[in-house]
Each structure stands twice: as structure tokens, then as C-alpha cells.
Design a protein around this motif. Structure first.
Motif, mmCIF file in Angstrom:
data_model
loop_
_atom_site.group_PDB
_atom_site.id
_atom_site.type_symbol
_atom_site.label_atom_id
_atom_site.label_comp_id
_atom_site.label_asym_id
_atom_site.label_seq_id
_atom_site.Cartn_x
_atom_site.Cartn_y
_atom_site.Cartn_z
ATOM 1 N N GLY A 271 -4.075 1.223 -5.393
ATOM 2 C CA GLY A 271 -4.254 1.492 -4.170
ATOM 3 C C GLY A 271 -3.368 1.619 -3.837
ATOM 4 N N CYS A 272 -2.216 1.770 -4.033
ATOM 5 C CA CYS A 272 -0.967 1.986 -3.293
ATOM 6 C C CYS A 272 0.674 3.270 -3.872
ATOM 7 C CB CYS A 272 0.775 0.987 -4.314
ATOM 8 S SG CYS A 272 1.971 0.846 -3.944
ATOM 9 N N GLU A 273 0.265 3.884 -2.690
ATOM 10 C CA GLU A 273 1.318 4.792 -2.760
ATOM 11 C C GLU A 273 2.576 5.600 -3.006
ATOM 12 O OE1 GLU A 273 0.265 8.142 -2.510
ATOM 13 O OE2 GLU A 273 -1.567 7.391 -3.082
ATOM 14 N N GLU B 95 1.078 -1.219 0.401
ATOM 15 C CA GLU B 95 -0.177 -0.256 -0.146
ATOM 16 C C GLU B 95 1.144 0.828 0.000
ATOM 17 O OE1 GLU B 95 -1.688 -1.778 3.245
ATOM 18 O OE2 GLU B 95 -3.779 -1.030 2.976
#
Ligand SMILES: Cc1ncc(C[n+]2csc(CCOP(=O)(O)OP(=O)(O)O)c2C)c(N)n1
Ligand code: SF4
Ligand SMILES: [Mg+2]
Lengths: 349, 420
Positions: free
Chosen positions: B49-51, B21
């Protein structure tokens, strides 16, 4: 700097009498429902400006976020006096990692919350001046440059207090610390180039930068609440006297904060996207001596073997702040205590 | 799915399949291709959905991972060499806080002299940082170990380093079986943090602890790492069941039955060593190999059991403790305490020097012939004459100048020609 459309009742000094106000107009600190984020029982020294500042800031931020908040703390007095194992004074989710990484840790928390779709939860990072302007400066600048959604607060007591009062990049010239003793030709800390991080934060053109002191509770609360209306990187630099490190009376913490502002030693202002938007003007201008003589860290500048030349340089620095930030109200005498012209050429470099 | 793919791309794909994530990374060779690829995958939405945080340093990278992991996110970073050292303070913090961060270390030498090529000095320097250290032998194993690493890290709430040889693996194109997303999802459940920063349940993480409980907190760290020795084989077994191939585990014996001499090593050089051993077996020498898959925690019992029957053990390692000796060697000696087994330390492949079959064969033969002193560290393929000449220059006094530059000039690598 009137931020709320209310009338403040003055009691002798500049304190606003909360009791006379409508409950809705009271400061966060005066409200029954304040979160007490940093609750009593911690081990700060009596009169610790940092303990006061942290409570003001976090309670205001908690109110602004309706309690949906996480705090990240760098190593320093605030971290140490608040968490002697197994006790903790923190009444909010709180994380301490290292001395120099608070801004990066806070940015990581913000990234996690964003990834999880929980950016309703806000992040406040906090550190002393050492953790902010020196060892944590790289991570702070990175956090600013990326515009991470973090409010970072520096509690500036002008030295490494936790390790026994050594100088930091925020220690003012001439001040005595454990490693800048009043010996030699230039007693106390040297006159360096200075490192005023609020200005450096502004150079990153982040959405919001403000300075404040613990003397003006409403101003500080206002700035915290305002900071929480922005997304992205925000920075508040709070001036917090340290009675132990400065050799000042515990009862003088508020007085010293007020004098720092009224002398021009510490400019109080707000900036958005790199431009100054508001300045707290000086109400009653006083010479720096009034501020300096309350603190033993400047004692070597006074008395028979005193150094009026150094005091004059400090006055010149304050005068320069006044001129640079326009700290005098329009109706205030521009001439001030009268030393500015004599030494400006020297003190202003 | 079988693919001819660069090691870094394969690892980036494996990490993507693990659905991190938050990724925070800072570029350094030879790790760059991994994080560049992950940045692409986040941008294109393949890794949703990953920063991805473009941090200002490795210290910032690990610090951001600490914050993200404490906030309950599955986190990832990768680094090498100087970058790993730049993280050092935060590495100990992550393990002390018990945060299940997974990191790839693309193993590279440490300066000075600055050198971008492969050895194990970086991971070995951080061997006591409280991180689990798994070493990949091949790119296939590197892929598989990342998936296992997340299972392990999150089961125990400890950080895991997957170490793979820089360039030798990261930049090599090999055939790799890349798992399907559904397989990985079945093997690796969603991250349920054992501690998290949550306004609904506020906790203090990272409090100060004095003498009254510090040892106990540290003991628990140790106990958790030791429990990884039980967990790792279970995870490897599960992995084999799900994915249909063997990968991971603590140690890997190769032809050690009846072996009088066993070579111990770790990482990609194991393949070369096995080739040499095969040849020696063909010639009737009873030689075997023990690959160390997990260096931290140290699988003392498994190593002891695997080596107990040997008469001599040759440890080939790509790092050493300056002024002391072999690092893996010391651990092997510890495992063999009380047994009549002679342990030889051979340091090889420093700063990317190729470890050839011929050189390995030569040193193994020398050991078998009793020509190597087991009380001294042996440097494979050391240019003794070059060292002697430089020592001679130093002995002459005056100001001989920097060693590294002198030696390069001596062998004619520097354009200005030979020294003297
Ligand atoms: C990497 C590292 N260097 C040094 C220290 C020692 N240290 C701890 S707190 C501190 C000074 C803190 O100063 P500041 O940030 O201004 O906070 P204060 O205590 O004054 O509130 C120092 C030097 C440390 N903990 N970590
Ligand atoms: S030393 Fe200063 S900053 Fe630290 S607790 Fe005491 S008053 Fe506060
Ligand atoms: Mg300080």
C-alpha cells in the motif's frame, strides 16, 4: 477542428452563439451547473487572460471528473490574485507550495490518492510560464518521465508578471519587459533559441499534449475534457494575454489570443504519445503586425524609429510555425504575407 | 527481535513497520542504503500500500512529500548533505504548512570542498527550518526514533527530521532489537490528518498571508514546536512501556550528579565521550556528559537544569557557524544565561575526521588545566602547521590557487607530490 457534432452559429466574429444551442451542447462555461472553480471576487487585473484560462480549464476538468478533483498551483499571479488571506476564490481543494515545485507537488498528491485507493479523484497542476518552463522545468520533466497521473496546465503570458513583468524563457524575441527594455542595438528581448515546452513535452512521449488559447473556449474545453480521458502525464499549454504586462487594452485579450493563432505566432495543436494528431488551421491569415501593434511591448518596432527588420524576423518565425505545424488549411493561399522567403534564412535559425 | 544488521537496513525496516503510504527519495551517500532497501521492500510487497516515487531531485522529493502529506498520506523521505540543502526551500514550506512528514538525515559534511563523510553541517544548516530535529546516538536509537517521530509528527502536525551519523551509523553493523509489527501498530495509530485535500470538503492550503496575520501564523508554528517539548518525553515514556527500552527524550544526562565539568554533545560520538568520562571518573575527576536527543525545539529548561550545577561545560559538536562559533554552544550559553558557568566550544569530526578518545581526553585535560580560552572556538586536532603554510603561500601574493588543492598537495595526498 470540429470535436462535437454540432453546428456553431457565427455572430460577426468567430464567437459561437450558445443561446441558440440545445442546452446539452452548450459549453461548460454557459451551463447553469458550472462549478465556478475560480469564483468572482479575486484580484486579477481587468481582462486577465490567465484568470479566464484557469476558470475555463478547471471548470471543464471539474465537469469531466464530476467534481472529484484537486488542484495544485505554483506561485505566480494566479496564486496571488486568488488567495489574499483570508479570502480564497477556489471552490475546489487547492494547494499552493512553491514557485518551482508545482509538478512534483501534484505528483505527490496523485501518489497519495493512488496509495489510498482514491484514484477516482484526479489531479490538475497549474502554473504560469515561469513556473513551468523555467524554475519548475526540472520537476515538470520528472513528472512527465515518470508518467505521473497529473494534468499539468501552463498559463503562458510570456513573462514573470507577478514580480513586475520580467522576461521568462517563454518571452518572445523583441518584446519589451522590465529587464529587456528597448535600448541598445537589439531592443527588447533577444532572439534566443526559444523554448517551446509543448514540443519538449512531446519529446517525453507522454499520452497527451495540447496547446490552446483563451479565444477558443470550446477548443480549450474539449482539450481539457479529452486530457481527462487519459491516465498518466498530460500537458496543456494555454496562451493567455496579460493586458498589464503586454501594454494591451483589457478589451483586447480575446482578440490578441485569436490573432496569435491566426498569424501563426502561436501554433494550436494536439499530440498523443509524441505525435501531432490534430492542428487548428488558420482561418484568415494575417500579418504579425496586426498582432504586434496592439501591444505596447512591441511599440519600439513601429513608427519613425521603427525596426521593420525585426518585424520581418518575427514574421519569419510565425511563417516557420505555419510550415512546421501545417497551420494553413489546404485551400488557404500558401504564400501568406510574403515576407517568409526574404528572411527565412535568418529568422529561421 | 534481535538482529545483527546494518544501520540503514534497520532504519528501512523501522520505516516499513510505520506503514508509510508515499515515499519519495533521491539517492545521495550515505543515505542510499536506506532508500534502496525501502525500494526493495515496496517492490516485494513487504511494504504494501505504499507508492515509491523515483523523483528527479531532492527538491522534487520534498515537494512530492508535501503534496502527498497534504492529500492525507503518511509520507517519508531521506537525504544527506547537499540533498538536504537542495530541499531547503521546500523544508520551510513543509513546516510552514504544518505537514507531518518524517525524514531521515544521514548526516554528512557540506561542500565545498565536496566531502561525503560524516559531520553535522547539513542538519545544523537547516536548524531553523521549522523541523523538529532528533539525533540518534546508536542504530537502536535510530530505529526507535523513527517510530516515535511519526507519533510526534502526526500528534502535532509538524515535520520531524531524524538525524543519524552518516557511515558511522548508517553503514555500521550492530545488534539491533527490531520491533514487531503488532507492537508498532499498537504504538502508532493510523494517520488522521489535521488538514487534507478532499473534494467533499474543499479547503485552500497555502494561501498568501500579509502583515495582518503572518506573525500570528508563525507564532503558532513556534508554539507547536514548543509543545513538542512536552510531547517528546510523554512519547518516550509510552515507548518504553510498549517496547521495554529507553529511547528518545529531550536530553540524556550521564554521570552528571556532582559533576563540575559536563561535556555536551549529540549523535554517535556520545559513546566515545562516555568512555573518556568513565576513565576520568576512575581517576577521580568529577566529569559527566549531557547528550542532546532533541536539538529543535531547543530544550532550554532541561539543558539549564542539567548543567546548572557545573562549573564548566565543554560542547563537542560536528559543525560550526563560520565567522561566529559553535552552534550547539551558542544554544547552551543561551540556556545558561545568568549562571556562572563557563562554556567551551570544541568543533570536532568535520568531514569525517575521526574523533579519538585520546584527542578528547587531551582537550578535556586542557580545559581543566585552564589552557583553553572559552571565548574562542577550539578545533579538535587541527593541523595548525598545514594552515600556516597555506596562509604563508597566500601572503606571497600572485595567484596561489585553490586552498583545498594546495593543502592536499602539501600533505602529499595528491599524486603530483608536495607543493613547492
Ligand atoms: C524560488 C523563487 N524565486 C523567485 C520567486 C519570485 N517570483 C514569484 S512569482 C514569479 C514569476 C511568476 O511568473 P509566471 O510563472 O510566468 O507566472 P505569472 O505571474 O506570469 O502568471 C517570480 C519570479 C519566488 N517566489 N520563488
Ligand atoms: S499582471 Fe497580467 S497575469 Fe497578472 S493579474 Fe494582471 S493581467 Fe493577469
Ligand atoms: Mg507568466
Amino acid at each position: 477542428m470540429a470535436h462535437q457534432e454540432i453546428k456553431l452559429y457565427q455572430t460577426g466574429t468567430f464567437v459561437a452563439g450558445n443561446r441558440l444551442l440545445d442546452p446539452e451542447q452548450r459549453s461548460v462555461q454557459a451551463r447553469m451547473g458550472r462549478s465556478n472553480s475560480l469564483t468572482s471576487g479575486h484580484r486579477a487585473c481587468q481582462g486577465c487572460g490567465e484568470a479566464l484560462g484557469a476558470r475555463y480549464v478547471l471548470d471543464a476538468a471539474m465537469r469531466a471528473t464530476d467534481g472529484k478533483m484537486v488542484a495544485v498551483n505554483s506561485t505566480g499571479c494566479l496564486e496571488v490574485f486568488s488567495t489574499p488571506y483570508p479570502e480564497s476564490s477556489w471552490q475546489l481543494p487547492w494547494l499552493h507550495s512553491l514557485f518551482g515545485n508545482g509538478p512534483a507537488v501534484a505528483a505527490g498528491v496523485a501518489a497519495a490518492l493512488k496509495a489510498k485507493g482514491r484514484d477516482d479523484i484526479r489531479v490538475v497542476g497549474q502554473a504560469g510560464d515561469g513556473g513551468t518552463v523555467d524554475i519548475g522545468f526540472g520537476t515538470l520533466s520528472g513528472m512527465f518521465e515518470r508518467n505521473d497521473d497529473v494534468l499539468f496546465v501552463c498559463y503562458d503570458n510570456e513573462g514573470y508578471m507577478n514580480t513586475g513583468v520580467q522576461r521568462s524563457g517563454a518571452t518572445p524575441p523583441a518584446a519589451r519587459t522590465a529587464n529587456t527594455k528597448p535600448v541598445g542595438d537589439e531592443p527588447g528581448n533577444v532572439f534566443g533559441q526559444g523554448k517551446f515546452v509543448p514540443a519538449i513535452a512531446m519529446a517525453h512521449e507522454i499520452p497527451y499534449v495540447a496547446t490552446a488559447t483563451v479565444a477558443e473556449l470550446r477548443d480549450l474545453e474539449y482539450k481539457v475534457e479529452k486530457a481527462m480521458t487519459f491516465r498518466g502525464a498530460r500537458y496543456i499549454h494555454v496562451f493567455v494575454p496579460c493586458p498589464l504586462g503586454w501594454g494591451a487594452a483589457s478589451s483586447d485579450t480575446i482578440r490578441l489570443s485569436r490573432l496569435a493563432k491566426e498569424t501563426g505566432v502561436f501554433p494550436v495543436f494536439e499530440a498523443e504519445h509524441g505525435e501531432v494528431t490534430e492542428v487548428s488551421t488558420i482561418r484568415r491569415r494575417v500579418p504579425v503586425e496586426e498582432y504586434l501593434t496592439l501591444q505596447k511591448r512591441y511599440a519600439h518596432l513601429f513608427g519613425p524609429a521603427g525596426r521593420p527588420d525585426i518585424v520581418a524576423r518575427l514574421q519569419a518565425t510565425a511563417d516557420r510555425n505555419i510550415a512546421r505545424y501545417g497551420l494553413l488549411a489546404p485551400d488557404e493561399e500558401p504564400a501568406g504575407p510574403g515576407v517568409a522567403q526574404d528572411v527565412a534564412g535568418e529568422g529561421a535559425v | 527481535m534481535l538482529e545483527q544488521i546494518e544501520g540503514s537496513q534497520a532504519v528501512a525496516k523501522a520505516v516499513t513497520l510505520c506503514r508509510p503510504e508515499v515515499i519519495a527519495a533521491y539517492p545521495i551517500s550515505p543515505q542510499t542504503h536506506i532508500v534502496e532497501s525501502l525500494s526493495d521492500r515496496v517492490r516485494t510487497g513487504e511494504l504494501a500500500g505504499c507508492e515509491y516515487m523515483m523523483v528527479e531531485s531532492e527538491f522534487g522529493a520534498m515537494s512530492a512529500c508535501i503534496g502527498a502529506s497534504a492529500a492525507g498520506a503518511r509520507t517519508y523521505t531521506a537525504t544527506s548533505s547537499q540533498g538536504l540543502l537542495f530541499m531547503a526551500e521546500a523544508l520551510f514550506n513543509a513546516s510552514g504548512l504544518g505537514l507531518p512528514i518524517v525524514m531521515t538525515v544521514a548526516n554528512r559534511a557540506i561542500g565545498a570542498p565536496i566531502n561525503i563523510w560524516n559531520d553535522h553541517s547539513d542538519s545544523m544548516a537547516m536548524r531553523d527550518s521549522g523541523w523538529i530535529q532528533l539525533f540518534a546516538e546508536s542504530n537502536q536509537e535510530a530505529v526507535d526514533l523513527h517510530i516515535q517521530a511519526y507519533r510526534l509528527a502526526e500528534a502535532l502536525s509538524v515535520p520531524v527530521m531524524v538525524c543519524m551519523d552518516g557511515f558511522v551509523l548508517t553503514h555500521a553493523f550492530e545488534r539491533v532489537d527490531l520491533p514487531e509489527q503488532a507492537q508498532v501498530d499498537a504504538f502508532l495509530p493510523g494517520f488522521v490528518p489535521q488538514q487534507a485535500l478532499d473534494p467533499d470538503d474543499p479547503v485552500t492550503i497555502g494561501a498568501m498571508v500579509g502583515p495582518e496575520a503572518f506573525a500570528e501564523v508563525k507564532y503558532l508554528m513556534h508554539a507547536k514546536q514548543m509543545s513538542a517539548l512536552d510531547e517528546i518525553p510523554v512519547i518516550a515514556r509510552d515507548f518504553a512501556e510498549t517496547f521495554g527500552r529507553d529511547s528518545g527524550g529531550l536530553v540524556r544526562p550521564y554521570r552528571t550528579d556532582d559533576a563540575e565539568t559536563i561535556v555536551v554533545s549529540l549523535g554517535s560520538v556520545l559513546g566515545t565521550i562516555e568512555d573518556v568520562v568513565d576513565k576520568m571518573r576512575d581517576e577521580g575527576r568529577t566529569v559527566g556528559v549531557l547528550g542532546i536527543g532533541c536539538f529543535r525545539p531547543w530544550p532550554l529548561d532541561e539543558v539549564r537544569a542539567a548543567l546548572a550545577g557545573a562549573r564548566r561545560v565543554v560542547v563537542v559538536e560536528k559543525a560550526f557557524a563560520v565567522g561566529a562559533g559553535g552552534i550547539v554552544g551558542q544554544n547552551v550559553r543561551d540556556a545558561l544565561r545568568g549562571l556562572p558557568v563557563e562554556v567551551y566550544d570544541v568543533v570536532a569530526g568535520l568531514g569525517g575526521r575521526p574523533i579519538t578518545r585520546a584527542s578528547l581526553r587531551q582537550v578535556f585535560d586542557q580545559v581543566l588545566a585552564g589552557e583553553v580560552d572559552p571565548r574562542r572556538m577550539h578545533f579538535l586536532d587541527l593541523d595548525v602547521d598545514l594552515v600556516q603554510r597555506e596562509l604563508e603561500r597566500s601572503r606571497r601574493g600572485g595567484r596561489p590557487g585553490p586552498h583545498a588543492e594546495n593543502m592536499l598537495r602539501d600533505i602529499g595526498t595528491v599524486a603530483s607530490g608536495a607543493y613547492e
